[in-house]
Design a protein around this motif. Structure first.
Motif, mmCIF file in Angstrom:
data_model
loop_
_atom_site.group_PDB
_atom_site.id
_atom_site.type_symbol
_atom_site.label_atom_id
_atom_site.label_comp_id
_atom_site.label_asym_id
_atom_site.label_seq_id
_atom_site.Cartn_x
_atom_site.Cartn_y
_atom_site.Cartn_z
ATOM 1 N N SER A 5 18.267 6.396 48.039
ATOM 2 C CA SER A 5 18.537 6.069 46.631
ATOM 3 C C SER A 5 19.981 6.275 46.252
ATOM 4 O O SER A 5 20.640 7.203 46.694
ATOM 5 C CB SER A 5 17.659 6.922 45.725
ATOM 6 N N THR A 6 20.511 5.408 45.464
ATOM 7 C CA THR A 6 21.830 5.573 44.859
ATOM 8 C C THR A 6 21.711 5.077 43.443
ATOM 9 O O THR A 6 22.121 3.986 43.116
ATOM 10 C CB THR A 6 22.887 4.721 45.551
ATOM 11 N N LYS A 7 21.131 5.902 42.613
ATOM 12 C CA LYS A 7 20.882 5.429 41.247
ATOM 13 C C LYS A 7 22.187 5.115 40.526
ATOM 14 O O LYS A 7 22.281 4.174 39.780
ATOM 15 C CB LYS A 7 20.092 6.466 40.482
ATOM 16 N N ALA A 9 24.850 3.980 41.765
ATOM 17 C CA ALA A 9 25.513 2.780 42.264
ATOM 18 C C ALA A 9 24.922 1.506 41.668
ATOM 19 O O ALA A 9 25.619 0.528 41.443
ATOM 20 C CB ALA A 9 25.410 2.733 43.773
ATOM 21 N N ASP A 10 23.639 1.523 41.408
ATOM 22 C CA ASP A 10 23.016 0.326 40.848
ATOM 23 C C ASP A 10 23.212 0.290 39.345
ATOM 24 O O ASP A 10 23.032 1.284 38.669
ATOM 25 C CB ASP A 10 21.500 0.344 41.121
ATOM 26 N N ALA A 11 23.583 -0.867 38.857
ATOM 27 C CA ALA A 11 23.683 -0.995 37.405
ATOM 28 C C ALA A 11 22.293 -0.853 36.818
ATOM 29 O O ALA A 11 21.351 -1.479 37.296
ATOM 30 C CB ALA A 11 24.264 -2.352 37.055
ATOM 31 N N PRO A 13 19.286 -1.607 34.548
ATOM 32 C CA PRO A 13 18.978 -2.905 33.954
ATOM 33 C C PRO A 13 18.879 -2.849 32.432
ATOM 34 O O PRO A 13 18.683 -3.851 31.790
ATOM 35 C CB PRO A 13 17.624 -3.257 34.568
ATOM 36 N N ARG A 16 21.212 -5.094 30.466
ATOM 37 C CA ARG A 16 20.820 -6.483 30.553
ATOM 38 C C ARG A 16 19.697 -6.797 29.562
ATOM 39 O O ARG A 16 19.644 -7.842 28.949
ATOM 40 C CB ARG A 16 20.346 -6.759 31.972
ATOM 41 N N ARG A 17 18.769 -5.803 29.437
ATOM 42 C CA ARG A 17 17.636 -6.043 28.557
ATOM 43 C C ARG A 17 18.091 -6.169 27.094
ATOM 44 O O ARG A 17 17.593 -6.970 26.344
ATOM 45 C CB ARG A 17 16.609 -4.922 28.705
ATOM 46 N N ARG A 20 19.352 -9.524 26.472
ATOM 47 C CA ARG A 20 18.305 -10.533 26.370
ATOM 48 C C ARG A 20 17.634 -10.500 24.999
ATOM 49 O O ARG A 20 17.325 -11.531 24.431
ATOM 50 C CB ARG A 20 17.279 -10.353 27.485
ATOM 51 N N ALA A 287 17.131 -15.091 34.301
ATOM 52 C CA ALA A 287 17.510 -13.679 34.280
ATOM 53 C C ALA A 287 19.023 -13.516 34.247
ATOM 54 O O ALA A 287 19.547 -12.635 33.604
ATOM 55 C CB ALA A 287 16.948 -12.982 35.515
ATOM 56 N N VAL B 149 12.718 4.515 48.540
ATOM 57 C CA VAL B 149 13.945 3.738 48.312
ATOM 58 C C VAL B 149 14.535 3.998 46.929
ATOM 59 O O VAL B 149 15.476 3.335 46.518
ATOM 60 C CB VAL B 149 13.713 2.223 48.494
ATOM 61 N N GLY B 150 13.946 4.970 46.209
ATOM 62 C CA GLY B 150 14.530 5.366 44.931
ATOM 63 C C GLY B 150 14.265 4.400 43.796
ATOM 64 O O GLY B 150 15.087 4.238 42.912
ATOM 65 N N ALA B 160 13.109 -10.266 38.361
ATOM 66 C CA ALA B 160 14.194 -10.789 37.516
ATOM 67 C C ALA B 160 14.792 -9.718 36.616
ATOM 68 O O ALA B 160 15.884 -9.875 36.098
ATOM 69 C CB ALA B 160 13.680 -11.953 36.671
ATOM 70 N N GLN B 161 14.084 -8.613 36.430
ATOM 71 C CA GLN B 161 14.580 -7.545 35.569
ATOM 72 C C GLN B 161 15.403 -6.513 36.338
ATOM 73 O O GLN B 161 15.846 -5.532 35.760
ATOM 74 C CB GLN B 161 13.406 -6.834 34.889
ATOM 75 N N ARG B 169 16.418 -2.994 47.606
ATOM 76 C CA ARG B 169 15.644 -1.774 47.876
ATOM 77 C C ARG B 169 14.146 -2.074 47.878
ATOM 78 O O ARG B 169 13.406 -1.606 48.742
ATOM 79 C CB ARG B 169 15.876 -0.754 46.774
ATOM 80 N N THR B 196 27.352 0.342 46.523
ATOM 81 C CA THR B 196 25.934 0.247 46.866
ATOM 82 C C THR B 196 25.767 0.041 48.366
ATOM 83 O O THR B 196 24.931 0.670 49.016
ATOM 84 C CB THR B 196 25.286 -0.933 46.128
ATOM 85 N N SER B 199 26.434 3.199 50.402
ATOM 86 C CA SER B 199 25.385 4.211 50.299
ATOM 87 C C SER B 199 24.131 3.767 51.056
ATOM 88 O O SER B 199 23.466 4.577 51.701
ATOM 89 C CB SER B 199 25.101 4.507 48.834
ATOM 90 N N GLN B 203 22.328 5.668 54.304
ATOM 91 C CA GLN B 203 20.913 6.003 54.376
ATOM 92 C C GLN B 203 20.213 5.356 55.562
ATOM 93 O O GLN B 203 19.297 5.929 56.138
ATOM 94 C CB GLN B 203 20.227 5.652 53.062
#
Lengths: 288, 280
Positions: A5-7, A9-11, A13, A16-17, A20, A287, B149-150, B160-161, B169, B196, B199, B203
């Motif tokens: 996991s790399t919370k 690092a990920d944008a 969401p 984005r919501r 929308r 999306a 995978v977190g 899509a979200q 992941r 990303t 990292s 892993q």
């Protein structure tokens, strides 16, 4: 054991919501113009119609195009005539719905069958096209000889008229599956049935509903055409149209016309709503 | 048992040890095949020419066994992905022999290839469902893989979200539910941002260090190929041929610091030169 996991690092969401939901706020403001604009078009149409009827046509020939007001007075507000027309409409609707239901089952089934093997597709496709190009008016008397001049033949006409879009849309939808998804199912060693149920049919559903939308209108037209020819049993609105035509009862003729298109429109609307639900479920929502 | 060891490390133990009759049959088939291929994949003198006349691969021989993580490096058009597709059975070779037990394969695609109408959870469950694993067991395995995978907390989200990294992941979690022993990665992190990507690389290396598997990793990146692998295989383009194989001697576990060492720099230089030679 480390989690993958790399919370950070990920944008997330969330942002984005928000974007929308703002967009959908704009979208809810728009429908006003979507109601007003077509209404204005309709009013302009009525105005031109009235003007032509009143000032362009010779009074002796005005019966060919009576004013909208006269159509309302003599067509819609005549309760006897209206009851007759509504029961005719009910009979026509019944035939159209039965025909559409059979066409959906047959069309989707044929589409699925054709998607299973090239040779099946090749052996059916030319005849599906032929079905679309046969003048239905030429087939109608034959159907009468074979199946009688009643409900059954009227339904068969509807099926013939509305079948083609269902076959082609189903086939197109089933074939629109991304090749990556097919690879995935190959990798999972999915059976042909699993591939159909979990991948191809869900992927094809929006296209199938679009096919239903097109065919719904065609089924109503088919049902009215059949009314003209198959005169046994309960009269449909098509038969009334024929009668009004012979009597030169233009007001009633026009009322019947409006009622028939309302039937087509409401069927279309049902499938439009269904189509939106399916699209939302399908999740290919814009999306990005 | 070889399989049990790795799988139970990949997924939490209680789920991994419970198995259905279908799975036991699968394991039996695996055992029968193991004698022939040991536990890995092998290409013998494989060529592939597409129907349009393009020669994708020419006389490629390559073997990857458990404990080897091989990076496939090459310019576009050198047949890296095609090689993986041959192993997965998506393509058939024109000549030569492909040894790969498909029941042991996990394949991570270039795109996440999630079904857009399914949630993260039902997407991850899909392979186990298709393979007849009991629904309750599928759910447990999927949840464990999602946690691994977190992506916990995103089970009900539609693809899509999610962001690109999160989709990848989910795709990796989906592969884990089939408990594979051979991993094929078709440039899975190519579309992700550097942070990303780094990292996920770390892993992957940790995963390999804790329980070695047989892995093939397609990439364009020299740095990535050296950091991950036990061996870098350089392919030359059109038709794809193996130009050189360069062993990577660094021990596992590998830390990010490795990438700043002199030895690492020297080896990446060597690999980069080999790639340039091969792509000429």
């Amino acid at each position: 054991m480390r989690a993958l996991s790399t919370k950070s690092a990920d944008a997330a969401p969330g942002s984005r919501r928000v974007a929308r939901s703002q967009r959908s706020l704009v979208a809810t403001r728009r429908p006003l113009s979507r109601v007003v604009a077509p209404t204005l078009t309709f009013l302009a149409f009525l105005l031109v119609w009235s003007l032509v009827s009143r000032f362009v046509l010779d009074p002796d020939r005005r019966f060919l195009l009576p004013t909208p007001l006269s159509v309302v007075r003599n067509g819609i507000l005549q309760s006897d005539g209206l009851v007759e027309m509504l029961s005719g409409l009910a009979s026509t609707a019944e035939v159209a719905l039965a025909g559409l239901a059979i066409a959906i089952v047959l069309g989707v089934g044929t589409g699925i069958l054709m998607s299973q093997a090239r040779w099946i597709e090749y052996s059916i496709y030319p005849y599906a096209i032929a079905l679309q190009t046969i003048p239905i008016l030429a087939v109608v008397p034959l159907l009468g000889y074979w199946f009688g001049f009643d409900f059954q033949s009227r339904v068969i006409v509807c099926v013939l008229v509305s079948l083609f879009p269902l076959i082609t849309n189903t086939l197109y939808g089933l074939k629109s599956v991304e090749s990556g998804h097919h690879d995935l199912f190959t990798l999972m060693r999915a059976s042909r049935l699993q591939r159909l149920l979990h991948l191809e049919l869900p992927a094809a559903l929006p296209a199938i509903v679009t096919g239903c939308k097109i065919s719904a209108g065609l089924a109503v037209i088919g049902s009215i055409v059949a009314d003209f020819f198959f005169r046994q049993g309960e009269p449909g609105i098509g038969r009334l149209i024929d009668i009004y035509r012979q009597r030169l009862a233009t007001e009633q003729l026009m009322t019947a016309l409006v009622l028939s298109s309302l039937l087509g429109l409401s069927l279309f609307a049902v499938f439009e709503v269904l189509s939106r639900l399916v699209d939302r479920w399908h999740g290919v929502a814009k999306a990005a | 048992m070889l399989m049990g060891g790795m799988i139970s490390n990949l997924l939490s133990r209680p789920f991994a040890l419970a198995s259905t009759p279908g799975e036991r049959a699968r394991a039996g088939a695996v055992a029968a095949n193991r004698a022939a291929i040991a536990s890995g994949v092998k290409l013998e003198d494989v060529s592939l020419t597409f129907p349009n006349g393009t020669q994708a691969l020419e006389r490629v021989s390559l073997s990857v066994q458990t404990g080897e993580l091989v990076a496939l490096l090459g310019a576009s058009g050198s047949g890296k992905s095609t090689l993986l597709r041959l192993l997965a059975g998506f393509e058939k070779p024109t000549s030569g022999v492909v040894h790969a037990d498909r029941s042991q394969l996990g394949y991570v695609f270039q795109d996440a290839t999630l079904l857009p109408w399914r949630s993260v959870l039902t997407n991850v469950e899909l392979p186990a469902r298709i393979n007849g694993v009991a629904p309750g067991l599928c759910r447990g395995r999927a949840l464990a893989a999602i946690e691994r995978v977190g992506l916990s907390g995103f089970e009900q989200h539609k693809p899509a979200q999610l962001s690109g990294g999160m989709r990848m992941r989910a795709s990796i979690a989906r592969m884990l539910t089939l408990q594979p022993r051979i991993f094929l990665f078709d440039e899975p992190f190519g579309a992700l941002d550097d942070i990303t990507r780094e990292s996920l690389n770390q892993q992957l290396v940790d995963m390999f260090a804790s329980e070695p598997f047989a892995g093939l990793f397609v990439t364009h990146s020299v740095r990535e190929s050296v950091f991950l692998s036990t061996r870098v295989v350089v392919l030359s383009p059109r038709p794809g041929r193996i130009a050189t194989e360069i062993p990577v001697p660094f021990a596992y576990p590998r830390s990010p610091e490795l990438a700043y060492s002199a030895e690492f720099a020297e080896l990446t230089g060597k690999v980069a030169r080999a790639l340039r030679e091969a792509s000429r």
